[in-house]
Design an enzyme around this catalytic site. Structure first.
Site, PDB file in Angstrom:
ATOM      1  N   ASN A 241       0.842  -1.201   0.000  1.00 29.69           N
ATOM      2  CA  ASN A 241       0.000   0.000   0.000  1.00 29.69           C
ATOM      3  C   ASN A 241       0.877   1.250   0.000  1.00 29.69           C
ATOM      4  O   ASN A 241       1.317   1.715   1.039  1.00 29.69           O
ATOM      5  CB  ASN A 241      -0.940  -0.029   1.216  1.00 29.69           C
ATOM      6  CG  ASN A 241      -1.878   1.168   1.248  1.00 29.69           C
ATOM      7  OD1 ASN A 241      -1.640   2.163   0.576  1.00 29.69           O
ATOM      8  ND2 ASN A 241      -2.929   1.078   2.049  1.00 29.69           N
TER       9      ASN A 241
ATOM     10  N   CYS B 115      -2.417   5.297   0.179  1.00 25.41           N
ATOM     11  CA  CYS B 115      -3.328   6.082   1.018  1.00 25.41           C
ATOM     12  C   CYS B 115      -2.785   7.495   1.241  1.00 25.41           C
ATOM     13  O   CYS B 115      -1.657   7.657   1.712  1.00 25.41           O
ATOM     14  CB  CYS B 115      -3.546   5.385   2.356  1.00 25.41           C
ATOM     15  SG  CYS B 115      -4.644   3.979   2.197  1.00 25.41           S
TER      16      CYS B 115
ATOM     17  N   CYS C 192     -35.656  14.455 -31.325  1.00 23.80           N
ATOM     18  CA  CYS C 192     -35.468  15.748 -30.646  1.00 23.80           C
ATOM     19  C   CYS C 192     -36.716  16.131 -29.848  1.00 23.80           C
ATOM     20  O   CYS C 192     -37.833  16.068 -30.360  1.00 23.80           O
ATOM     21  CB  CYS C 192     -35.164  16.827 -31.683  1.00 23.80           C
ATOM     22  SG  CYS C 192     -34.973  18.474 -30.965  1.00 23.80           S
TER      23      CYS C 192
END
Lengths: 436, 432
Positions: B135, B138, B345
């Site tokens: 990791n 973080c 449309c």
């Protein structure tokens, strides 16, 4: 209460107070704030939006909805009320299905427009309930304007004039101001005394004095008003009801629908109102629907609405017609009344069916006439088709006199149109009284 | 139904959907529920050294909502696991034993000294986990202590810690990258150079959600004070996709296996990541918003899509990578014009006002006095703004002009490609 409900003739207390309360609850309950946010999110914020064009008062609908989305409810209410000071009432009574919501581009693909009426109510309710003043009066002009009529046209005109710095006297023939908002609209569309709340809000701007119980041609005269004020606005509405002109019309139990609706709106206890077991309504407009549905909700067992032409010709919208039908009203088309039958009071009514030799006979304890209204001609003014002729600025043929609402030619019998008339006239009056 | 069985670094899982290291994989209870629901794998909530960290006891999360309270963006200030290491190890061991067919990865975050890695990682590997995820992502809290994104923002640290990890364990090592960098390529290259077997990205993005409109403090706060968190969910997916594609299309990092993360909520998001170069995907926020049951549509939708396209999962991986290039290589002779389908449309006028106010005045408002929205080819630069703002899907489309002249420039349309690298207006152009 089953026995009460089926009691012959005229009777009060056909339903319990609880049942009445339920029957006269808000027809379209207000949105909660989370519901309003989700609904507001459905608005595409169209450019040059068709809903704005479809609104008789030209409210910038995408902008007020965007302000709901951002949590700016006061700004949203201001966007609404600056074009239509009765935006709260119109949110409740406008036939939106043939105005703004009919024009909504959401109809093209999903046939479900943005609920503009309910969103408008969400934005205006908060401001009116808290009595938050969103307008300030301009510096006093020293000019005075007389307004005859305390209905939507008159009060709209009065408010705009007050904002523009003028002092206004409103001469109102009824005991309370509000006109048809107070006396004419179906009770389940304006619960909780909303009409008076709105009037109070309008008057809270200041500079508007209302004198109730004053009738033009009796207590006051137009000549006199023209002399004493810098300008005059007539928003007198229609005071007379059209008559059938048939045998038996004078019998007790044959009633003008608007008179009964006025009594109903002013009643403290609706269960005390006299209600027939068999009710017949003649007409195909909003008033006819209102009296038919309200009769049913007061406990009438059989309510028949009879119109001389077809469903397509009814001036009541498709939504209103469906409301009558789901309320249990039976609608008959292509039948014209020929004779009202009864000894001491009405007991039945006969109709001729169009393009045939058929006839229709209906038992009736009460016959409501809802075939339109009229007014007495005003000698000083040019009339057209029985109403006051006005130009684009709502000027009458008489200098210094404007008119608007149901009493002018082209009036649409809608609160929203009356408000627009009053607003246009006020802007014109402002220019007139400030002329060099 | 297409087979979604995935081998990522030799780690097999019944489908390519892993739960990312985050609150949903905090403990055995959650992971059991996830595997019962059908998730292919789980990256366990990041482990650290004892004594375990502590979290705030106030708001950890906040959301960016649509008006109907649908969560679009999500922010958190939660740290790594706040339980003792041994508790986590015991649970990891049991889960792997109970769910042998699922991928179980241990996420780790350790201080920048080799001893910590050499001590902790073998203990964790001993539980039977299939691999590790480092990791380095973080951005809040732990980064203040020199870990997480503080490592991920320095390629030399990434390489160093990856080397320590590889030396300590025998199972595959995935390096999780932070997006809080100017270019994702140096961190990815460092992971590769350190011997990392794969990268996973993105972790969350530094964020403050909003202010409190009453107190005029940031929102949310802990006792009146707040700190930036990490931003994720749908709103970050385009940022993640770009970073994944950058790694996949750059020669130095191409071939490095990628586990794609960032705003995956339904199977289409997974297709985006896979086609742009990821070999599997990790999900967190969508599960935190809706629960583990969303795996049903993820698996079912992807499988049906592959069937429709007659592709295997491995054939989908990287399929769109060759279509990603630098701006300078785009063909400047290629011309598209917007076309409005008048049958679809609804006449809201959004295309007109967007073009009129902010672009090229290339859409009418009225034609012959009628409300009518039509593209004026003479003005249309083909920018796709009208397509983007039109509320009706498919109403406005971009169509190629392949012959004749461009009414806007008056120039003949040619099939010959012209890139900026060779454009006459480019003073640096290369002449062949």
């Amino acid at each position: 209460m089953a026995a009460e409900r089926r009691k012959d003739g005229i009777s009060s207390q056909r339903l319990s107070s609880d049942e009445i309360e339920m029957n006269f609850a808000d027809l379209h309950p207000p949105l909660t704030h989370p519901e309003a946010l989700v609904e507001a999110d459905r608005c595409y914020f169209c450019y040059d939006a068709p809903c704005i064009t479809a609104c008789p008062t030209g409210i910038d609908i995408p902008t007020f909805i965007q302000k709901i989305r951002s949590g700016n409810l006061r700004g949203s209410a201001h966007t609404i009320l600056q074009e239509n000071i009765m935006g709260g009432m119109c949110a409740r009574v406008c036939p939106t299905e043939v105005l703004c919501e009919e024009a909504c581009v959401r109809n093209t693909h999903e046939e479900k427009p943005v609920e503009i009426g309910l969103l408008q109510r969400h934005a205006t309710d908060a401001v009116l309930q808290n009595n938050e003043q969103l307008f300030t009066r301009a510096k006093s002009s020293g000019k005075r304007v007389a307004i005859v009529g305390g209905g939507p046209a008159g009060l709209s005109c009065a408010h705009r004039l007050a904002v523009l710095g003028h002092d206004v006297h409103v001469y109102n023939r009824d005991a309370r101001p509000g006109g048809l908002n107070e006396y004419g609209i179906a009770a389940y569309k304006v619960v909780d005394n909303f009409a008076q709340q709105e009037v109070d809000y309008i008057l809270s701007i200041g500079g508007i004095e209302v004198r109730n119980g004053v009738v033009l041609g009796e207590e006051i005269e137009l000549d006199e008003l023209r002399k004493n004020y810098d300008a005059v606005f007539l928003g007198t509405g229609l005071e007379g009801s059209n008559q059938l002109g048939i045998e038996g019309e004078e019998l007790p139990g044959v009633i003008n629908a608007i008179d009964y609706i006025a009594d109903l709106r002013q009643a403290d206890d609706k269960s005390a109102l006299p209600v027939g077991r068999n009710v017949v309504v003649i007409g195909g407009g909003m008033t006819a629907i209102d009296i038919a549905v309200q009769s049913k909700r007061l406990g009438a067992e059989n309510v028949h609405m009879v119109y001389r032409r077809g469903a397509e010709q009814m001036s009541a919208s498709v939504f209103e017609q469906a409301l009558a039908q789901t309320s249990g009203v039976v609608i008959h088309h292509w039948a014209s009344p020929t004779r009202i039958v009864g000894k001491d009071r009405v007991s039945s009514i006969d109709f001729a069916v169009a393009d045939s030799d058929d006839t229709l006979a209906l038992d009736a304890d009460v016959v409501f006439k809802a075939i339109g209204q009229n007014m007495a001609a005003l000698d000083e003014l040019t009339m057209q088709s029985g109403r006051i002729a006005v130009d684009d600025e709502h000027k009458t043929s008489l200098a210094g006199v404007w008119a608007g609402g149901d009493c002018v030619v082209g009036g649409e019998d809608l609160t929203v149109s009356a408000v627009q008339h009053g607003k246009i006239a006020a802007i014109s009056i402002d220019r007139y009284v400030r002329r060099p | 139904m297409a087979d979604l069985k995935t081998e990522f670094l030799g780690i097999s899982s019944p489908n390519p959907f892993w739960l990312a290291s985050a609150p949903p994989t905090d403990k055995a209870y959650n992971v059991n529920r996830a595997f019962e629901a059908g998730w292919g794998g789980a990256v366990w909530k990041t482990l650290g050294e004892d004594p375990h960290i502590v979290n705030v006891s106030g708001p950890r999360y906040s959301a960016l909502h649509s008006n109907d309270r649908r969560v679009i963006g999500f922010n958190n200030i939660e740290l790594i696991t706040d339980r003792p290491l041994q508790t986590n190890l015991d649970e990891l061991r049991q889960i792997k034993k109970d769910w042998p067919d699922r991928a179980l990865i241990a996420s780790v975050m350790l201080p920048m000294n080799e001893q910590s890695w050499a001590t902790c990682l073998p203990m964790i590997e001993d539980t039977g986990v299939d691999g590790f995820e480092l990791n380095f992502g973080c951005p809040h809290g732990m980064s203040e202590r020199g870990m997480g994104a503080a490592v991920g923002q320095v390629p030399e640290y990434i390489q160093m810690a990856t080397e320590w990890a590889k030396a300590a364990v025998s199972v595959p090592v995935i390096v999780k990258l932070t997006p809080n960098v100017t270019s994702i390529l140096p961190p990815a290259k460092a992971a590769l150079d350190g011997g990392g077997d794969a990268v996973s990205l993105i972790n969350t993005i530094n964020s403050i959600m909003r202010v409190d409109y009453d107190s005029l403090t940031m929102y949310p706060t802990t006792d009146g004070m707040g700190t930036h968190g990490g931003y994720c969910d749908e709103a970050v997916k385009p940022i993640a996709l770009n970073m994944v594609a950058e790694i996949a299309r750059t020669s130095e990092t191409a071939g490095l296996p990628i586990s794609g993360i960032g705003g995956i909520s339904d199977w289409r998001d997974a297709v985006d990541f896979l086609a742009l170069g990821a070999s599997n995907v990790q999900v967190c926020t969508a599960a935190m918003v809706y629960g583990f049951k969303i795996i049903d549509d993820l698996v079912d939708g992807l499988s049906t899509f592959l069937d429709d396209k007659q592709l295997s999962l491995s054939e989908l991986v990287g399929k769109a990578v060759p279509s990603v290039t630098d701006w300078q290589h785009l063909n400047l002779n290629y011309i598209e014009k917007a076309v409005i389908d008048q049958d679809l449309c609804i006449k809201c006028g959004r295309c007109h006002i967007a073009c009129e106010d902010t672009s090229h005045q290339a859409i009418t408002q009225t034609v012959n006095g009628e409300r009518h929205f039509e593209v004026i080819d003479k003005e249309c630069v083909g920018c796709n703004l009208c397509v983007s703002v039109c509320p009706v899907d498919g109403c406005i489309s971009m169509q190629q002009l392949s012959s004749g002249t461009d009414p806007r420039t008056g120039q003949a349309i040619t099939e010959e490609k012209l890139r900026w690298t060779a454009h006459p207006n480019n003073p640096m152009r290369k002449t062949d």
